[in-house]
Design a protein around this motif. Structure first.
Motif, mmCIF file in Angstrom:
data_model
loop_
_atom_site.group_PDB
_atom_site.id
_atom_site.type_symbol
_atom_site.label_atom_id
_atom_site.label_comp_id
_atom_site.label_asym_id
_atom_site.label_seq_id
_atom_site.Cartn_x
_atom_site.Cartn_y
_atom_site.Cartn_z
ATOM 1 N N LEU A 122 36.016 37.573 45.384
ATOM 2 C CA LEU A 122 34.810 37.847 46.155
ATOM 3 C C LEU A 122 35.270 38.176 47.566
ATOM 4 O O LEU A 122 35.857 37.330 48.236
ATOM 5 N N ARG B 258 50.400 36.294 41.284
ATOM 6 C CA ARG B 258 50.693 35.311 42.324
ATOM 7 C C ARG B 258 50.226 35.815 43.698
ATOM 8 O O ARG B 258 49.564 35.097 44.434
ATOM 9 N N ILE C 120 46.536 38.603 34.587
ATOM 10 C CA ILE C 120 47.424 37.480 34.939
ATOM 11 C C ILE C 120 48.821 37.653 34.378
ATOM 12 O O ILE C 120 49.749 37.006 34.824
ATOM 13 N N TRP C 121 48.967 38.545 33.382
ATOM 14 C CA TRP C 121 50.282 38.669 32.722
ATOM 15 C C TRP C 121 51.309 39.339 33.619
ATOM 16 O O TRP C 121 52.504 39.219 33.391
ATOM 17 N N HIS D 271 42.673 33.083 47.045
ATOM 18 C CA HIS D 271 42.272 31.715 46.727
ATOM 19 C C HIS D 271 41.572 31.090 47.919
ATOM 20 O O HIS D 271 42.049 31.250 49.032
ATOM 21 N N PRO D 272 40.465 30.342 47.802
ATOM 22 C CA PRO D 272 39.820 29.958 46.545
ATOM 23 C C PRO D 272 38.688 30.895 46.142
ATOM 24 O O PRO D 272 37.850 30.496 45.357
ATOM 25 N N HIS D 273 38.667 32.097 46.660
ATOM 26 C CA HIS D 273 37.541 32.985 46.338
ATOM 27 C C HIS D 273 37.899 33.961 45.229
ATOM 28 O O HIS D 273 37.552 35.135 45.281
ATOM 29 N N CYS D 274 38.676 33.484 44.260
ATOM 30 C CA CYS D 274 39.013 34.359 43.136
ATOM 31 C C CYS D 274 38.865 33.594 41.833
ATOM 32 O O CYS D 274 38.866 32.367 41.826
ATOM 33 N N TRP D 275 38.688 34.320 40.766
ATOM 34 C CA TRP D 275 38.512 33.700 39.459
ATOM 35 C C TRP D 275 38.897 34.703 38.377
ATOM 36 O O TRP D 275 39.244 35.848 38.684
ATOM 37 N N LEU D 276 38.853 34.229 37.129
ATOM 38 C CA LEU D 276 39.249 35.097 36.023
ATOM 39 C C LEU D 276 38.034 35.620 35.273
ATOM 40 O O LEU D 276 37.095 34.879 35.014
ATOM 41 N N TRP E 175 42.024 39.100 37.158
ATOM 42 C CA TRP E 175 41.611 38.457 38.404
ATOM 43 C C TRP E 175 40.455 39.212 39.051
ATOM 44 O O TRP E 175 40.418 40.446 39.037
ATOM 45 N N ARG F 264 52.953 38.550 36.370
ATOM 46 C CA ARG F 264 53.099 37.292 37.107
ATOM 47 C C ARG F 264 53.241 37.503 38.607
ATOM 48 O O ARG F 264 52.730 36.713 39.405
ATOM 49 N N GLN G 250 46.449 35.700 44.084
ATOM 50 C CA GLN G 250 45.937 34.356 44.337
ATOM 51 C C GLN G 250 46.234 33.907 45.759
ATOM 52 O O GLN G 250 45.406 33.273 46.416
#
Lengths: 460, 460
Positions: A386, A366, A359-360, A373-378, A383, A362, A369
Motif C-alpha cells: 500500500l 527481501r 516471493i520465489w 514493511h509493514p505496509h505489504c502483504w501477499l 507481494w 528471494r 519487504q
C-alpha cells in the motif's frame, strides 16, 4: 442506390475548369523549359500529380510541376537551379510565393487562384535510381497515366471523394489514411469504385496484400494493408495507413453497400450548439479535460506526430497512475494544439496498491519487504504494498507532468516541449466551452469525439 | 535466538496432562473392546491422531479413538455397531455427545473436559485397501509412530505451534493450511524444526516435491506443494494447502530465520479499539462494505467453501461491472457470516464502454452494429459501444445481486443461498462499526484485514 454518374458530375472539375488548369500548367511548363534552354540548364519541367493523371476532384486547387534534372547533376545544383526556375515562372504569372520543405525543398506559387508547387527532382526511369522520395512521384504519374483507362478516372474520383467524406483520405500524419495514389492503384486492381468497396467490405483483413506487378515482395511488409508500389517493389504504398483508418474504411464500405446514399459523397456542415454539446458531455458522467497550448511554427506533417505522441504519453501516464482513460483526441487549429482527455473518475484514494515480485525471487522479495514493511502483504505468492499516491486527481497529476520547472515522465515532441511548458492551459470541458467560446471547427471536433459513428462531416 | 527448549516446555503438555489423557484413552479403549467381545462384534478400538503419536500441543483437548472392523463387514454394519460402541463408552464416562459427519459418520463425546471422537472404520494395512478417507488415519498414526524418533516429537510441536501462530496451520477449508500429519512428515524429511524453516525459506518453490518413500509419483500432482503420502502413493498430503498459505509460511520462515523471536510461538491478544480501526479504514480513502447474513447450521468445513465461493463471486461481479476491488475477506462467527469488500470508488459514470468483436469477424461485426449503432465506434479494428450501466454504485449493484426476489449472477452455496436472500444486510464499514458494535473477535478480523503483514494473533 444513388446514380454514381450524377454524383460524378458534381465532384469532377467542369470541362472549363479542366481546360483552365491544363492551360495554366502548359504555360508554366513552357516558361520554365524556355528559360532553362536559354540559360543552358539541363532541366525539363513536367506536370505530375492528379492534374496530370486526370484524377483531380473539383475545387482542389493544387498543381504539381516537377522540374527534372539528369542524375549527373549535384543535389546542390538542382536545388539552386530548380528553385530559380520556379521563382521565374511565379514572377511571370503569379502573385506571391512561399518556399517549403518536405524531404526536399520546393517553392509554391499562388497563381490565378491555384497553389502551384515547383519541385526540383531527378529524372529517373525506375525505382532503384531513386535519390529522394519526390523523385518517385514522376514514376507514379507515368504509371497511372499508362495504366488507368479513361473510364476509370471517374471511379478514382468517386473513391477519393468517398474516402474524404468518411474521414480516411490522406496519408499525412494528421489522418493516417489512404493517399491518392493508393486510391488509384486500388481502382487498377479492382476496376471500379464498387469493386473496391466490395473487396474491402468482404475480403480485407489485416495484412491483406495487393501486388499489381506480381513482384512477390508483399510478405516483406508488416502493415495492416500491403499494396506493393508498381514502380518500386521495396515500398508499400499503404505504409502510412493506420489499422484504425483501414478498419473505418472497411466499415464505411460495408455500410455503403448495405445502404447506399449520396451522403457518402457530400459533407454536411453541421451546426453545433455549445449548450447541447456541453450537456451531452455532462450526461456521460465522465471527467473531460481539455489541454491547450500554442503550436510551434512547423509544418503540420512535422507537428502532428508530436501532438499524437504527447496525447498518447498523457494517456499512458494517467493509466499508469491508476486513472481509467476512456478516450482522447487531439488537433492542431489556428496556431494552437488541443488535446481532450476523458477519464472515468477524477478522484482516487490517497493510496494505491503496488504489485511487487513473487516471493520465489528471494532477492527481490527481501528488498520489497525492506522497503514496504509493514505496509505489504501477499496475494497468493505475489507481494503487494500500500503506497501513497502522488496525485489523487487527474488535474493535479497533469499539472505535475507539465509544470513550469519542466516536464515529468511526458514524452512529447522536440518543438512542442517548450510551448507546452510555457503556454499550456488545462481546463475541465465545461469551463473550456464557457471561457473560450470555441468556434464551429473546434466544436465540430469535440462533437465528432462524442459521435464517432457518424460521418465526420466538415471537420477535416 | 530464543531457547527452543524453553519454548517447547511451554507448548507441550505437562507430564501430568499426558498421563491423564493417555489413561483416559486406555480406559475408553478397554471399555469398547470388552463390550465388543461380550457382544461378539469383531471390532477393535485403537488410539490414533496426535495423542497416539505424541505430537499433541498443550491445551488441545481432542482425543481420537477409531473403532476398526475387518474388511469383510458391510458399511452399514460398521456404522451401526461402531456408533453403538462409541455411545456405550460415552455413557460410561462422559457427560454428553454429538453425532457428526465428515466423509463418514462419527460420534463425539464430552468426557472429563476432552472432546473424544469415536470413528468407525475399516482395519486396513495399506493404502490400496482404503474404503473411506478415515481408514487412512490408522495407517498415518502407525507410520509416524514407527518413524518419528522420540527427540523429533518436540520438533513437530515447535513446527505446529509456529504454523498456528503465523496462521498457516490446519487443512480445513477455513484456513487451507498445513495439516498436522504434513508437519510430521516435514520433520521426518528435514529432521528438525529449523531444518524445515531453512528448506522452506530457501528452497521451496511452487511444485516443490517431497517423496519420503521414493514412490516416484510426485509429478502426478499439480499442487503448490507436493508431499507424497508414505502410506498412499496416489495421495498428496499437501493437496489442501493453498498457494497463499504456502507463500505465507515461506515468508514467515525466512523472517524467523532473519530475526528469530519467541513471538512466533505465543499469540498476543491485541486489544482493538473501534474508533482507531474506523479511522484507519477511513484514511485509506476506499469504500468498505460489510455484508452479513445468518449462517446455515452446517459444519464449518461445509460452510467455508460456500462463504468463500460467495465472497469470490461478489468480487467477480463487482469487477465485471467496472468496480475496482482492492480486496475482500470473509469469516463465519457466532452463527453469522461476514464478508468485507473494499472498493476503489463507489460511484461510476452512468455509462460504460463495452468492447465487442474485431471488424474482421463480419457476422459479429454486423450484429454488434445493429445492436449499438449509433453508440458504437472503432478503437483500432475493435468495436466499442457506450452502454448504460445497470448500477452506478456498488451498493446498488449488490442490492440487485442479492434481492428479495432471488439472487442474480451470484454463485453461492446451496445452504447459504436462502440465508442470504432472506437475512442479509449490507452496510458501509463505519455504519457497521457504529450500529453493530462488534466484539473483539470481529474487530480483530477487520484489524487483520488491514494489517496482513502482522502475525495474525488470536483471530483463528
Amino acid at each position: 442506390m444513388p446514380d454514381l454518374n450524377l454524383i460524378l458530375k458534381k465532384i469532377e472539375p467542369s470541362p472549363e475548369e479542366k481546360t483552365r488548369v491544363e492551360n495554366l500548367a502548359k504555360q508554366l511548363i513552357q516558361i520554365i523549359n524556355q528559360k532553362a534552354q536559354r540559360e543552358g540548364i539541363p532541366a525539363e519541367a513536367i506536370l505530375v500529380g492528379s492534374v496530370a493523371k486526370g484524377t483531380r476532384l473539383a475545387g482542389k486547387a493544387d498543381v504539381d510541376i516537377f522540374i527534372t534534372f539528369p542524375l549527373s547533376c549535384s543535389e546542390g545544383y538542382i536545388k539552386k537551379k530548380g528553385l530559380k526556375l520556379g521563382h521565374h515562372a511565379i514572377k511571370k504569372l503569379g502573385n506571391g510565393y512561399e518556399e517549403r520543405y518536405a524531404s526536399h525543398p520546393y517553392v509554391t506559387g499562388f497563381i490565378n487562384g491555384y497553389e502551384v508547387d515547383f519541385v526540383p527532382c531527378y529524372a529517373i526511369t525506375e525505382g532503384r535510381e531513386l535519390k529522394s522520395a519526390v523523385d518517385r512521384t514522376v514514376l507514379h504519374t507515368r504509371y497511372i497515366t499508362a495504366h488507368l483507362k479513361a473510364n476509370q478516372k471517374g471511379e478514382v474520383l468517386l473513391l477519393k471523394r468517398f474516402m474524404q467524406v468518411v474521414g480516411c483520405y490522406g496519408s499525412e500524419f494528421k489522418v493516417g489514411g489512404f493517399p491518392g495514389y493508393l486510391a488509384e492503384l486500388l481502382i487498377l486492381e479492382y476496376e471500379t469504385f464498387m469493386g473496391v468497396l466490395e473487396q474491402a467490405a468482404h475480403e480485407w483483413r489485416p495484412g491483406y496484400q495487393v501486388d499489381l506487378e506480381a513482384y512477390g515482395t508483399a510478405s516483406q511488409f508488416n502493415d495492416p494493408l500491403v499494396v506493393v508500389d508498381p514502380v518500386d517493389e521495396k515500398r508499400n504504398v499503404a505504409a502510412a495507413l493506420t489499422l484504425q483508418k483501414m478498419a473505418e474504411f472497411v466499415v464505411a464500405a460495408s455500410r455503403y453497400l448495405d445502404n447506399p446514399s449520396p451522403d457518402y459523397f457530400f459533407r454536411k456542415d453541421k451546426k453545433i450548439d455549445t449548450k447541447t454539446l456541453k450537456e451531452e458531455f455532462l450526461s456521460r458522467g465522465t471527467v473531460n479535460l481539455v489541454l491547450t497550448s500554442p503550436a510551434p511554427e512547423i509544418p503540420e506533417d512535422a507537428l502532428y506526430p508530436q501532438i499524437r505522441k504527447t496525447e498518447h504519453s498523457l494517456m499512458k501516464i494517467l493509466k499508469r497512475s491508476g486513472f481509467r482513460v476512456w478516450g482522447s483526441d487531439s488537433v492542431s487549429y489556428q496556431g494552437r494544439i488541443l488535446i481532450i482527455l476523458e477519464l472515468e473518475v477524477n478522484l482516487l484514494p490517497p493510496f494505491k496498491k503496488h504489485y511487487g515480485p513473487q516471493i520465489w525471487n528471494r532477492v527481490h522479495s527481501r528488498s520489497f519487504q525492506e522497503k514496504y514493511h509493514p505496509h505489504c502483504w501477499l496475494e497468493d505468492d505475489t507481494w503487494v504494498a500500500l503506497v501513497k499516491r502522488g496525485h489523487t486527481t487527474a488535474e493535479s497529476l497533469l499539472k505535475y507532468v507539465i509544470s513550469p520547472d519542466g516536464i515529468h515522465h511526458l514524452r512529447t515532441g522536440r518543438h512542442l516541449k517548450d510551448q507546452l511548458i510555457n503556454g499550456y492551459q488545462l481546463k475541465a470541458l465545461p469551463e473550456f466551452l464557457e471561457e473560450e467560446k470555441p468556434d464551429q471547427k473546434v466544436l465540430a471536433w469535440l462533437y465528432h469525439y462524442l459521435h464517432k459513428d457518424e460521418l465526420p462531416g466538415d471537420i477535416y
